[in-house]
Design a protein around this motif. Structure first.
Motif, PDB file in Angstrom:
ATOM      1  N   TYR A   1     -73.906-118.422  -4.194  1.00 28.32           N
ATOM      2  CA  TYR A   1     -74.850-117.773  -5.032  1.00 28.32           C
ATOM      3  C   TYR A   1     -74.440-116.306  -5.697  1.00 28.32           C
ATOM      4  N   HIS A   2     -74.919-116.036  -6.882  1.00 28.75           N
ATOM      5  CA  HIS A   2     -75.058-114.462  -7.329  1.00 28.75           C
ATOM      6  C   HIS A   2     -76.399-114.116  -7.089  1.00 28.75           C
TER       7      HIS A   2
ATOM      8  N   TYR B   1     -78.896-111.158  -8.560  1.00 29.45           N
ATOM      9  CA  TYR B   1     -79.070-110.285  -9.490  1.00 29.45           C
ATOM     10  C   TYR B   1     -80.282-109.694  -9.113  1.00 29.45           C
TER      11      TYR B   1
ATOM     12  N   ILE C   1     -79.107-117.093  -7.807  1.00 29.21           N
ATOM     13  CA  ILE C   1     -78.597-118.171  -8.859  1.00 29.21           C
ATOM     14  C   ILE C   1     -77.504-118.432  -8.382  1.00 29.21           C
TER      15      ILE C   1
ATOM     16  N   ARG D   1     -73.943-120.377  -8.316  1.00 31.73           N
ATOM     17  CA  ARG D   1     -72.607-120.044  -8.948  1.00 31.73           C
ATOM     18  C   ARG D   1     -72.279-121.308  -9.823  1.00 31.73           C
TER      19      ARG D   1
ATOM     20  N   LYS E   1     -72.567-122.355 -13.359  1.00 31.38           N
ATOM     21  CA  LYS E   1     -73.362-122.507 -14.119  1.00 31.38           C
ATOM     22  C   LYS E   1     -73.469-122.118 -15.451  1.00 31.38           C
TER      23      LYS E   1
ATOM     24  N   LYS F   1     -77.617-113.939 -17.949  1.00 28.75           N
ATOM     25  CA  LYS F   1     -76.625-113.415 -17.056  1.00 28.75           C
ATOM     26  C   LYS F   1     -75.490-114.735 -16.687  1.00 28.75           C
TER      27      LYS F   1
ATOM     28  N   SER G   1     -73.302-117.034 -14.461  1.00 30.00           N
ATOM     29  CA  SER G   1     -73.600-117.254 -13.245  1.00 30.00           C
ATOM     30  C   SER G   1     -71.897-117.726 -12.692  1.00 30.00           C
TER      31      SER G   1
END
Length: 135
Positions: free
Chosen positions: A99-100, A102, A113, A115, A117, A133, A135
């Motif tokens: 995941y990111h 943010y 979020i 990763r 996408k 953003k 991803s």
């Protein structure tokens, strides 16, 4: 002999987690002192060792149980805070593989979020602000 020691320790505080921590630091200083060649550093380590072992024995044989208990509770609270802090950091590092993470520009809420996408529009669940953003 066991009964004599039992009678001597009756009404005394004994050992706890703070004493165990101070003994671990004492042993660490003793091992470090074996490898130090500088006389000044060795003297400082020796003084720390003496101070730590003296504090351990004073706390162990103390009859002021409530004060020793309060000291141990403060130590345990600090240890728990540090464990939680580093546990959260470890958890975030594990999450960053998939995941990111943010922060919302409006309220600074952390949002996770997945990763891979592409560019996506993210709506903050806390304040409702939308931002874009990668991803």
């Amino acid at each position: 002999m066991k009964e004599k020691i039992g009678r001597f320790m009756a009404g005394r505080y004994g050992n706890d987690k703070l004493n165990q921590f101070m003994m671990a630091v004492f042993l660490g200083c003793a091992v470090l002192n074996l490898f130090v060649r500088n006389a000044y550093v060795s003297t400082v380590l020796n003084s720390w060792e003496c101070l730590l072992i003296l504090l351990v024995y004073i706390r162990m044989f103390s009859r002021n149980i409530s004060k020793r208990y309060a000291e141990n509770q403060k130590y345990l609270a600090l240890e728990n805070r540090l464990r939680r802090f580093f546990g959260q950091k470890r958890y975030l590092m594990q999450q960053r593989k998939e995941y990111h993470i943010y922060k919302c520009p409006g309220c600074k809420q952390k949002i996770r979020i997945p990763r891979g996408k592409g560019k996506i529009s993210i709506r903050c669940p806390k304040c409702g602000e939308e931002f874009i953003k990668n991803s």
